[in-house]
Design a protein around this motif. Structure first.
Motif, PDB file in Angstrom:
ATOM      1  N   PHE A   1       0.937  -0.980  -0.054  1.00 13.30           N
ATOM      2  CA  PHE A   1       0.090   0.125   0.117  1.00 13.30           C
ATOM      3  C   PHE A   1       0.639   1.027   0.108  1.00 13.30           C
ATOM      4  N   ASP A   2       1.666   1.638   0.819  1.00 14.56           N
ATOM      5  CA  ASP A   2       2.567   2.636   0.787  1.00 14.56           C
ATOM      6  C   ASP A   2       3.617   2.961  -0.186  1.00 14.56           C
ATOM      7  N   LYS A   3       3.973   1.697  -0.746  1.00 14.28           N
ATOM      8  CA  LYS A   3       5.116   1.664  -1.885  1.00 14.28           C
ATOM      9  C   LYS A   3       4.214   2.575  -3.075  1.00 14.28           C
ATOM     10  N   THR A   4       3.179   1.624  -3.253  1.00 11.56           N
ATOM     11  CA  THR A   4       1.554   2.032  -4.115  1.00 11.56           C
ATOM     12  C   THR A   4       1.348   3.498  -4.545  1.00 11.56           C
ATOM     13  N   ALA A   5       1.217   4.052  -3.139  1.00  6.13           N
ATOM     14  CA  ALA A   5       0.741   5.588  -2.639  1.00  6.13           C
ATOM     15  C   ALA A   5       1.343   6.192  -3.303  1.00  6.13           C
ATOM     16  N   LYS A   6       2.969   5.884  -3.035  1.00  7.67           N
ATOM     17  CA  LYS A   6       4.389   6.700  -3.125  1.00  7.67           C
ATOM     18  C   LYS A   6       4.835   6.380  -4.834  1.00  7.67           C
TER      19      LYS A   6
ATOM     20  N   GLN B   1      -6.297  -2.058  -4.549  1.00  8.70           N
ATOM     21  CA  GLN B   1      -7.176  -1.871  -2.861  1.00  8.70           C
ATOM     22  C   GLN B   1      -7.936  -2.352  -3.639  1.00  8.70           C
ATOM     23  N   ASP B   2      -8.897  -3.271  -4.353  1.00 13.44           N
ATOM     24  CA  ASP B   2      -9.461  -4.134  -5.001  1.00 13.44           C
ATOM     25  C   ASP B   2      -8.421  -5.019  -5.275  1.00 13.44           C
ATOM     26  N   ALA B   3      -7.672  -5.478  -5.207  1.00 16.27           N
ATOM     27  CA  ALA B   3      -6.541  -6.339  -6.117  1.00 16.27           C
ATOM     28  C   ALA B   3      -6.755  -6.844  -4.481  1.00 16.27           C
ATOM     29  N   VAL B   4      -5.724  -6.122  -3.909  1.00  8.35           N
ATOM     30  CA  VAL B   4      -5.316  -6.352  -2.265  1.00  8.35           C
ATOM     31  C   VAL B   4      -6.584  -7.084  -1.828  1.00  8.35           C
TER      32      VAL B   4
ATOM     33  N   ILE C   1      -6.602   3.058 -10.755  1.00  7.41           N
ATOM     34  CA  ILE C   1      -5.502   3.006 -10.418  1.00  7.41           C
ATOM     35  C   ILE C   1      -5.665   2.575  -8.396  1.00  7.41           C
ATOM     36  N   ALA C   2      -5.669   3.121  -7.907  1.00  5.62           N
ATOM     37  CA  ALA C   2      -5.762   3.010  -6.614  1.00  5.62           C
ATOM     38  C   ALA C   2      -6.183   2.020  -6.126  1.00  5.62           C
TER      39      ALA C   2
ATOM     40  N   ARG D   1     -11.268   0.163   5.558  1.00  5.62           N
ATOM     41  CA  ARG D   1     -12.608   0.255   5.819  1.00  5.62           C
ATOM     42  C   ARG D   1     -13.388  -0.435   4.835  1.00  5.62           C
ATOM     43  N   ALA D   2     -12.921  -0.991   3.536  1.00  2.88           N
ATOM     44  CA  ALA D   2     -12.869  -1.868   2.804  1.00  2.88           C
ATOM     45  C   ALA D   2     -12.701  -3.246   2.593  1.00  2.88           C
TER      46      ALA D   2
END
Length: 338
Positions: free
Chosen positions: A166-171, A238-241, A233-234, A271-272
């Protein structure tokens, strides 16, 4: 038994007092997010120095909130590992010194054990046995919990933890630090139908996980589509994780036959993920259990609670203290009296 808990494994300073009769009496958490934000991640030396500055006043504050004098404490618990060694040493040094001065027992607690037992701080508690999904920035694992110290590792990430992904994708998406919550907020505005990302290692048996390939797939999509697709993309990431974790949790419930699913760790606040795992558990005839949102991230309450359970059973650490950067959860054992 009143136990002071101290958490300093990474970038949160947590202090709490837990009573085995009355429950959680007081707790406080100081986040270092603002301190590390300019660097885009945790700087270990700065983290350690900030723990030094914050611990003593936080201990005094928590004692005041609980209406206690330090001489009314019966034990001190601190995070022994896993974590950043310098940060762990700060908490261990303060905890052992305080325990020595008060002539009370001290105990080094396993950080992940504290997380998986955190839902027991709530009024609605899971019963043993249950499956625990520990999902954070440093760990992603599925554990069968038969009792205190009775853990069987069912599966874990073979590379990046979910929170790390999550953190690396956010970056990659140029979102502010900390990236996980920022990505979750952005994903709410995304179109769920525009992209479909792979669900890693779900096309084969087993409960291990992998997120590095998903991170690479996301990076390639960002490079191809540009910033205009950031929200979509986000959402796809997130859906994939969430789907991947849900599939593995469903398998774990089916394989073990237990009727409880505990979800803890920082990503457990997503929450998802909570909504999806609730659906999975209901379909399996099971129930989900979470700590309250404020106790999903690192905190002293979970350390005080886990420490109190073991201290009350007669366990305590020797006079010398040590901390460990790596400490496999499955090496823990029940207290001798448990």
């Amino acid at each position: 038994m009143r136990v002071l808990g101290i958490e300093t494994s990474c970038d949160e300073t947590g202090v709490a007092i837990y009573c085995t009769r009355e429950g959680l009496l007081a707790h406080a958490v100081h986040s270092q997010v603002a301190l590390h934000a300019r660097y885009g991640g945790v700087v270990p030396e700065l983290a350690s120095r900030d723990h030094v500055r914050k611990l003593a006043p936080m201990i005094n504050g928590v004692l005041a909130d609980a209406g206690l004098d330090r001489r009314q404490l019966d034990g001190v618990a601190y995070t022994r590992g896993p974590g950043l060694v310098g940060a762990l040493l700060v908490g261990a040094g303060v905890a052992r010194s305080l325990a020595w001065g008060l002539d009370i027992p001290a105990l080094g607690v396993h950080h992940m054990e504290a997380h998986l037992l955190a839902p027991m701080l709530e009024a609605r508690k899971p019963a043993y046995p249950f499956v625990a999904l520990l999902v954070s920035g440093g760990h992603t694992m599925l554990v069968l919990v038969a009792g205190l110290g009775r853990y069987r590792l069912l599966g874990q990430s073979v590379d990046d933890a979910a929170g790390e992904a999550f953190d690396k994708t956010a970056k990659l998406l140029q979102l502010p630090y900390p990236g996980g919550p920022a990505l979750e907020r952005l994903a709410r505005d995304g179109d769920p139908t525009r992209f479909r990302f792979p669900r890693p290692m779900t096309d084969r048996p087993g409960l291990d996980l992998s997120f590095s390939g998903l991170k690479t797939y996301t990076r390639n999509t960002v490079l191809r589509e540009g910033d205009d697709a950031a929200a979509d993309i986000a959402r796809a990431f997130q859906d994939a994780v969430v789907d991947t974790l849900a599939i593995k949790c469903r398998r774990a419930l089916e394989q073990t036959g237990v009727k409880g699913l505990v979800v803890s760790g920082g990503v457990g606040a997503n929450r998802a993920l909570r909504e999806r795992l609730g659906e999975v558990a209901a379909q399996a005839g099971a129930e989900t259990y979470y700590p309250r949102f404020e106790l999903c991230t690192d905190n002293g309450a979970m350390v005080a609670h886990a420490g109190a359970l073991r201290l009350e059973a007669g366990e305590q650490s020797g006079p010398a203290f040590d901390v460990v950067a790596r400490w496999p959860l499955e090496t823990l054992e029940p207290p001798v009296a448990a």
